[in-house]
Motif scaffolding. Structure first.
Motif, mmCIF file in Angstrom:
data_model
loop_
_atom_site.group_PDB
_atom_site.id
_atom_site.type_symbol
_atom_site.label_atom_id
_atom_site.label_comp_id
_atom_site.label_asym_id
_atom_site.label_seq_id
_atom_site.Cartn_x
_atom_site.Cartn_y
_atom_site.Cartn_z
ATOM 1 N N SER A 263 56.000 2.106 52.109
ATOM 2 C CA SER A 263 57.122 1.180 52.062
ATOM 3 C C SER A 263 57.574 1.179 50.605
ATOM 4 N N GLY B 168 49.479 -3.404 38.835
ATOM 5 C CA GLY B 168 48.350 -4.326 39.027
ATOM 6 C C GLY B 168 47.019 -3.712 38.615
ATOM 7 N N ILE B 169 46.836 -2.436 38.945
ATOM 8 C CA ILE B 169 45.588 -1.759 38.534
ATOM 9 C C ILE B 169 45.531 -1.696 37.005
ATOM 10 N N GLN C 118 56.633 -0.539 46.652
ATOM 11 C CA GLN C 118 55.378 -1.295 46.601
ATOM 12 C C GLN C 118 54.296 -0.614 45.767
ATOM 13 N N TYR D 117 43.679 6.670 37.695
ATOM 14 C CA TYR D 117 44.278 6.416 39.011
ATOM 15 C C TYR D 117 45.624 7.118 39.149
ATOM 16 N N SER E 279 54.185 -1.450 42.044
ATOM 17 C CA SER E 279 53.590 -2.766 41.758
ATOM 18 C C SER E 279 52.067 -2.688 41.795
ATOM 19 N N SER E 280 51.545 -1.974 42.773
ATOM 20 C CA SER E 280 50.087 -1.839 42.857
ATOM 21 C C SER E 280 49.552 -1.118 41.625
ATOM 22 N N ASP F 210 44.320 6.695 46.066
ATOM 23 C CA ASP F 210 43.954 5.446 45.408
ATOM 24 C C ASP F 210 44.640 4.224 46.006
ATOM 25 N N MET F 211 45.804 4.427 46.610
ATOM 26 C CA MET F 211 46.486 3.264 47.191
ATOM 27 C C MET F 211 47.367 3.685 48.350
ATOM 28 N N THR F 212 47.409 2.802 49.337
ATOM 29 C CA THR F 212 48.253 2.987 50.514
ATOM 30 C C THR F 212 49.714 2.750 50.123
ATOM 31 N N ASP G 166 47.370 6.849 52.675
ATOM 32 C CA ASP G 166 46.553 5.747 53.193
ATOM 33 C C ASP G 166 45.191 5.779 52.519
ATOM 34 N N ARG G 167 44.918 4.784 51.700
ATOM 35 C CA ARG G 167 43.671 4.766 50.929
ATOM 36 C C ARG G 167 42.428 4.683 51.812
ATOM 37 N N LEU G 168 42.599 4.175 53.030
ATOM 38 C CA LEU G 168 41.440 4.004 53.902
ATOM 39 C C LEU G 168 41.099 5.285 54.651
ATOM 40 N N LYS G 169 42.042 6.233 54.672
ATOM 41 C CA LYS G 169 41.833 7.423 55.499
ATOM 42 C C LYS G 169 41.501 8.677 54.706
ATOM 43 N N SER H 184 34.316 4.405 39.298
ATOM 44 C CA SER H 184 34.985 3.288 38.631
ATOM 45 C C SER H 184 35.698 3.681 37.334
#
Lengths: 318, 271
Positions: free
Chosen positions: B111, B121-122, B114, B56, B117-118, B106-108, B98-101, B52
């Motif tokens: 495109s 946001g963080i 985008q 990032y 913006s993420s 840290d972020m997908t 891809d953050r899930l893979k 945490s």
């Protein structure tokens, strides 16, 4: 689910926008992770009272819906629970790729309130009148898509979605809706509610079309035609079991939605039945047209979204 | 730092060679900034990628994923052998981040427009939390065609996100040609200054200059920072540098001779 259906629906003056602000305030009391996002429509949804109490957990992004979704994704990455409101057209069409990728594909948490459902956009006209928002949201593989029936349901589901990970799209009328359910009702996402029982046909409706369906029910009773009515407020995931049960029971399904007949409730029900229990489905809704200005009454007549249209569809297909 | 840059370039090149194609140009132009960030700047914990308190990085130009994967492997987020699975069926290293893979992503992204913006946001989320982590994001100069970038930039400036550093990889080429011919960005330093950013341009292949500029950015209070990396698309392989077709390359026999020679050179200097 513990839903109490009012014997007689009420014309309640509690606007859904007031419900939104009041409920988020009550949720935020015990949850510091709530962040409300607006794109310069705070006034329209009356969120100032939330802002006054929780200024640090409120972001008015300005008129930038695509970025608002990105900001929400960043908040979600840090464990916040973003609630994002704007008119349904902007909440979906305007930022669809952002919702699809930065939230859906990235498996992040976002609660979307799309207001001014369909013809309820009234005098804002065709530019502001969402007839395709539900269809778009259904296309996001992990999204839950809901059309709110009344303030009781909205209040309950806002409280519920806080605790469920993922994208929830809650489509609302911004002002008042006929109250169908008694206060304190508890709804189950994914389970439809049978409002009336009858063996001749089943009307599956959502949103403002519930009121029309109830009126159609009364009109048809006079002609000794007995219809069932289902409030299928969760359009995705659809309550397949209930839809099939009533297709078997009545043999005729009429869907009624304040939306394009492509992509929304009618499509979802048709898909469910064509694959599992082929049954005649008549779709009442906006048939491949754009919106326009007018009073809601005028627009409902213009697009064939009235009790009379439901009655006609039932009688023609019995 | 130079050695680490060479190591990243070597591993990235091996990935592309193994695959036979890929986004070589835009991966090679950001290698030095990745080297500086991961070696000297970012507080991270490769054993606990979602720690945490980490800093990032959102690679908004998600197609440069391979350079970041090489960096992450070298930092120990995952086994280096995994790098050769780039774009394999079912891989955890897809062409775009891809953050899930992938551990450490840290972020997908992919495109364009985008990711920034993420990242913003963080940064905003960290401000709400009162945390001191930093957020870095790398945006392509072609990516700045996307209007969403400027929504994010307005937001970051308005919210005084001084925990955010935006890098623009100004390699001057996008898929269809030179950025100046497709949508002229004009003077990005002036443009970002006008948006309220601390804004500088540095040699994007000089680690010392990048390091110095980041340290100044991190000490700039009350506004976000922009560091324009003046870079060469395809940097490091002279034959591929600055050619328009290097955005996504499918290697010919001749290209492979060049690549093999470069791999041997990089192996020599990183030994």
């Amino acid at each position: 689910m513990n839903v109490k259906i009012l014997e007689k629906p009420l014309n309640n003056s509690y606007e859904l926008r007031e419900v939104y602000a009041d409920t988020l305030i009550s949720i935020a009391k015990n949850n510091s992770k709530i962040v409300a996002l607006e794109a310069d429509l705070m006034g329209a949804i009356k969120m100032k009272k939330y802002l006054d109490i929780y200024p640090n957990n409120f972001i008015n992004c300005g008129i930038m819906e695509a970025n608002m979704v990105g900001i929400a994704s960043g908040l979600a990455l840090r464990g916040f629970i973003p609630f994002m409101h704007t008119f349904g057209v902007f909440a979906t069409r305007r930022c669809f790729d952002q919702l699809f990728l930065s939230i859906g594909y990235a498996d992040l948490n976002l609660k979307i309130i799309g207001s001014d459902a369909g013809v309820s956009a009234a005098h804002n006209g065709g530019t502001h009148m969402p007839f395709e928002d539900l269809g778009l949201m259904r296309l996001i593989p992990n999204a839950t898509v809901i059309e709110i029936t009344d303030w009781v349901m909205f209040q309950d589901l806002l409280k519920q979605v806080v605790n469920i990970h993922g994208i929830h799209y809650l489509r609302i009328v911004r002002k008042t809706m006929l109250q169908i359910y008694d206060e304190g009702s508890r709804f189950t996402i994914g389970e439809g509610i049978v409002l009336r029982e009858g063996n001749d046909a089943t009307v599956i409706a959502t949103g403002i079309m519930i009121k029309e369906a109830l009126e159609a029910h009364k009109m048809l009773l006079k002609e000794d035609i007995h219809i069932s009515i289902i409030d299928l407020f969760t359009i995705k995931p659809i309550d397949q079991e209930l839809v099939i049960k009533y297709a078997k029971k009545t043999g005729l399904i009429i869907t009624a939605e304040n939306h394009n007949i492509i992509g929304g409730l009618g499509s979802a029900v048709s898909k469910c039945l064509s694959e599992s229990y082929p049954t005649k489905v008549i779709r009442i809704g906006v048939n491949e047209r754009f919106g326009q200005v007018g009073t809601q009454d005028f627009l409902q007549k213009e697009y064939g979204l009235t009790a009379k249209d439901i009655v006609k569809a039932v009688k023609e297909n019995l | 730092m130079k050695k680490f840059s060479n190591m990243i370039r070597l591993e990235t090149l091996k990935m592309f060679k193994n695959r036979g194609f890929g986004h070589l140009g835009g991966s090679f132009s950001i290698i030095e900034v990745l080297s500086v960030l991961y070696l000297k700047i970012m507080e991270i914990n490769p054993e606990n990628p979602t720690w945490s308190d980490r800093d990032y990085l959102v690679l908004s130009k998600g197609h440069a994923g391979p350079a970041l994967y090489a960096t992450l492997a070298l930092k120990g987020y995952f086994n280096k052998e995994l790098l050769l699975t780039l774009n394999d069926n079912g891989t955890s290293l897809p062409s775009h981040c891809d953050r899930l893979k992938t551990p450490g992503i840290d972020m997908t992204t992919g495109s364009l427009g985008q990711g920034i913006s993420s990242a913003v946001g963080i940064a905003k989320a960290l401000k709400i939390e009162g945390k001191s982590n930093f957020v870095f994001t790398i945006v392509g100069d072609g990516e700045l065609n996307e209007g969403q970038c400027f929504e994010a930039i307005q937001f970051a400036s308005h919210h005084q996100l001084d925990n955010l550093v935006v890098f623009v990889d100004e390699n001057k080429i996008q898929l269809d040609g030179f950025t100046k011919d497709i949508s002229n960005q004009r003077d990005l330093v002036k443009k970002f200054k006008a948006f309220g950013f601390h804004s500088v341009r540095v040699n994007g292949h000089d680690e010392e200059s990048i390091l110095k500029s980041i340290k100044i950015a991190l000490n700039t209070k009350g506004k976000p920072s922009l560091i324009i990396l003046d870079t060469i698309k395809g940097k490091g392989i002279e034959e591929f540098e600055n050619i328009v077709s290097n955005h996504h390359m499918r290697f010919s026999e001749d290209d492979l001779v060049i690549i093999n020679r470069k791999i041997a050179e990089l192996e020599e200097v990183t030994r």
